[in-house]
Design an enzyme around this catalytic site. Structure first.
Site, PDB file in Angstrom:
ATOM      1  N   GLY A  23      33.910   4.644  44.921  1.00  0.00           N
ATOM      2  CA  GLY A  23      35.249   4.083  45.191  1.00  0.00           C
ATOM      3  C   GLY A  23      36.330   5.057  44.777  1.00  0.00           C
ATOM      4  O   GLY A  23      36.227   5.698  43.734  1.00  0.00           O
ATOM      5  N   ARG A  84      29.810   6.546  50.133  1.00  0.00           N
ATOM      6  CA  ARG A  84      28.535   6.316  49.437  1.00  0.00           C
ATOM      7  C   ARG A  84      27.471   6.713  50.448  1.00  0.00           C
ATOM      8  O   ARG A  84      27.397   6.144  51.522  1.00  0.00           O
ATOM      9  CB  ARG A  84      28.424   4.843  49.033  1.00  0.00           C
ATOM     10  N   ASP A 115      29.314   6.009  37.697  1.00  0.00           N
ATOM     11  CA  ASP A 115      27.901   6.139  37.310  1.00  0.00           C
ATOM     12  C   ASP A 115      26.979   6.546  38.455  1.00  0.00           C
ATOM     13  O   ASP A 115      26.122   7.411  38.301  1.00  0.00           O
ATOM     14  CB  ASP A 115      27.398   4.793  36.769  1.00  0.00           C
ATOM     15  N   THR A 137      37.133   6.231  38.164  1.00  0.00           N
ATOM     16  CA  THR A 137      36.965   4.867  38.683  1.00  0.00           C
ATOM     17  C   THR A 137      37.985   3.975  38.007  1.00  0.00           C
ATOM     18  O   THR A 137      38.266   4.149  36.809  1.00  0.00           O
ATOM     19  CB  THR A 137      35.549   4.299  38.434  1.00  0.00           C
ATOM     20  N   ASP A 139      37.501   1.095  37.130  1.00  0.00           N
ATOM     21  CA  ASP A 139      36.811   0.053  36.350  1.00  0.00           C
ATOM     22  C   ASP A 139      36.734   0.306  34.838  1.00  0.00           C
ATOM     23  O   ASP A 139      36.484  -0.612  34.076  1.00  0.00           O
ATOM     24  CB  ASP A 139      35.387  -0.140  36.881  1.00  0.00           C
ATOM     25  N   ASP A 141      34.338   1.622  33.295  1.00  0.00           N
ATOM     26  CA  ASP A 141      33.015   1.080  32.941  1.00  0.00           C
ATOM     27  C   ASP A 141      31.985   2.164  32.642  1.00  0.00           C
ATOM     28  O   ASP A 141      30.788   1.927  32.743  1.00  0.00           O
ATOM     29  CB  ASP A 141      32.509   0.190  34.092  1.00  0.00           C
ATOM     30  N   ARG A 183      34.294  -4.495  38.747  1.00  0.00           N
ATOM     31  CA  ARG A 183      32.837  -4.606  38.917  1.00  0.00           C
ATOM     32  C   ARG A 183      32.264  -5.460  37.787  1.00  0.00           C
ATOM     33  O   ARG A 183      32.689  -6.579  37.623  1.00  0.00           O
ATOM     34  CB  ARG A 183      32.212  -3.204  38.964  1.00  0.00           C
TER      35      ARG A 183
HETATM   36  O1  F6P Z   1      34.348   0.550  41.474  1.00  0.00           O
HETATM   37  C1  F6P Z   1      35.643   0.346  41.966  1.00  0.00           C
HETATM   38  C2  F6P Z   1      35.716  -0.971  42.721  1.00  0.00           C
HETATM   39  O2  F6P Z   1      37.047  -1.118  43.184  1.00  0.00           O
HETATM   40  C3  F6P Z   1      35.284  -2.199  41.921  1.00  0.00           C
HETATM   41  O3  F6P Z   1      36.281  -2.644  41.031  1.00  0.00           O
HETATM   42  C4  F6P Z   1      34.974  -3.161  43.026  1.00  0.00           C
HETATM   43  O4  F6P Z   1      34.031  -4.109  42.618  1.00  0.00           O
HETATM   44  C5  F6P Z   1      34.395  -2.263  44.104  1.00  0.00           C
HETATM   45  O5  F6P Z   1      34.846  -0.954  43.825  1.00  0.00           O
HETATM   46  C6  F6P Z   1      34.790  -2.620  45.501  1.00  0.00           C
HETATM   47  O6  F6P Z   1      34.117  -1.779  46.365  1.00  0.00           O
HETATM   48  P1  F6P Z   1      34.482  -1.616  47.911  1.00  0.00           P
HETATM   49  O7  F6P Z   1      35.716  -0.784  48.012  1.00  0.00           O
HETATM   50  O8  F6P Z   1      33.285  -0.940  48.480  1.00  0.00           O
HETATM   51  O9  F6P Z   1      34.713  -2.989  48.434  1.00  0.00           O
END
Ligand code: F6P
Length: 343
Positions: A23, A84, A115, A137, A139, A141, A183
């Site tokens: 992300g 990804r 991660d 990120t 997050d 995390d 997340r």
């Molecule tokens: O890891 C960053 C994040 O924005 C999380 O907070 C969230 O759960 C996820 O990515 C959303 O992913 P996507 O953009 O693939 O919907």
């Protein structure tokens, strides 16, 4: 300083590549800029890899010069795009990526992401390509670091949005339930919840009982004159396949208290926007540190698989495996602080 002039023989003809993966997060561009500028400063040729690891599989790369990264320090998103990659996760994909790096004389790769991106970096390092991760990120995390690039901007965006929601909640004597990202991590919820004076903050790290931790708190505050309420919930509290947590909490609160309640899912707004000062500075410091690690590891016989981290205000680094094995600490003390003042 000329773009191409090598500073010393050690780096002559050698390249460092940089990519963003997973992300996007505000501040990734500032990190790319720092990596490119620090790398050129050391005499490396710098290569931008587009759309995460996919760029190593399909040759989607471009040389980045000093001016290629001008005016991006304050821009959200990532100029390198991100993705990804499923193909990269296969043993064939990793070998193909390593071969591609060798063909361009890439002696190091900087991976800006979370991660999952670091696992990809470790796999490439095992194929002989030195890799350094930068935590990027929203997050926050990643266990080995106190801070991940993008976190501050995301929190400040959430804060701004929730302040706006409060205006309308107050005008209507309503309760507002706001779901924030993160997340499996409750850091965005905890800090924004404190900053907006939430009645309740619900995070995945602390088990909650809706009656005690939400309904009772609303009743107690109502009894002392409060008429509008903010509940901040982390997305990680929800269970997959059970609908969204914000809606179910809002329905429950309205049914139990009779207070008109609305749910808002902040979503991807938290990922965009100009990075804050903190994200720009942190990204810059981490980007320079990543290049220094790669510079120091040139011609090393050891496998180079590191991640840059911020610990107690200092930039340090860890082996990626060691970093991935660490457990993320939730700030329970700060959570207790929140409980003591939201009464
Ligand atoms: O890891 C960053 C994040 O924005 C999380 O907070 C969230 O759960 C996820 O990515 C959303 O992913 P996507 O953009 O693939 O919907």
């Amino acid at each position: 300083m000329a773009d191409k002039k090598p500073i010393d023989d050690k780096v002559k003809g050698k390249s460092i590549a940089v990519l963003t993966s997973g992300g996007d997060a505000p501040g990734m561009n500032a990190a790319v800029r720092a990596v490119v500028r620090a790398g050129i400063g050391k005499g490396f040729k710098m290569i931008g890899v587009y759309r995460g690891y996919n760029g190593l599989l399909n040759g989607d790369v471009k040389e980045l010069k000093l001016r290629s990264v001008s005016d991006i320090i304050g821009r959200g998103g990532t100029i390198l795009y991100t993705a990804r990659s499923e193909e990269y996760k296969t043993p064939e994909g990793i070998m193909k990526a390593a071969e591609f790096c060798r063909s361009l004389n890439i002696v190091g790769l900087v991976v800006i992401g979370g991660d999952g991106s670091f696992r990809g970096a470790r796999a490439l390092a095992a194929q002989g390509i030195p890799c350094v991760g930068i935590p990027g990120t929203i997050d926050n995390d990643i266990a080995c670091t106190d801070y991940t690039v993008g976190f501050d901007t995301a929190m400040n965006t959430a804060l701004d949005m929730i302040d706006r929601i409060r205006d309308t909640a107050q005008s209507h004597d309503r309760c507002s339930v706001i779901e924030v990202m993160g997340r499996h991590c409750g850091d965005i919820a905890l800090q924004t919840g404190i900053a907006v004076g939430a009645t309740a903050i619900i995070v995945p790290e602390v088990p909650y009982n809706i009656e005690e931790d939400v309904i009772a708190r609303i009743y107690e505050q109502k009894a002392t004159g409060k008429k509008h309420f903010i509940v901040v919930v982390a997305e990680g509290v929800g269970k997959k396949g059970h609908g969204n947590i914000a809606d179910s909490l809002a329905n429950y609160i309205e049914k139990r208290t009779g207070i008109e309640t609305r749910a808002t899912i902040l979503g991807h707004v938290q990922r965009g926007g100009c990075p804050t000062l903190r994200d720009r500075v942190m990204a810059t410091a981490m980007g320079v540190a990543a290049v220094d690690i790669l510079y120091d590891s040139i011609d090393s016989k050891e496998q180079v698989s590191r991640v840059v981290a911020s610990r107690g205000g200092k930039i340090v680094d860890f082996d990626i495996t060691e970093a991935l094995d660490m457990q993320n600490d939730f700030d329970k003390h700060l959570y207790d602080v929140a409980l003591r003042v939201s009464i």
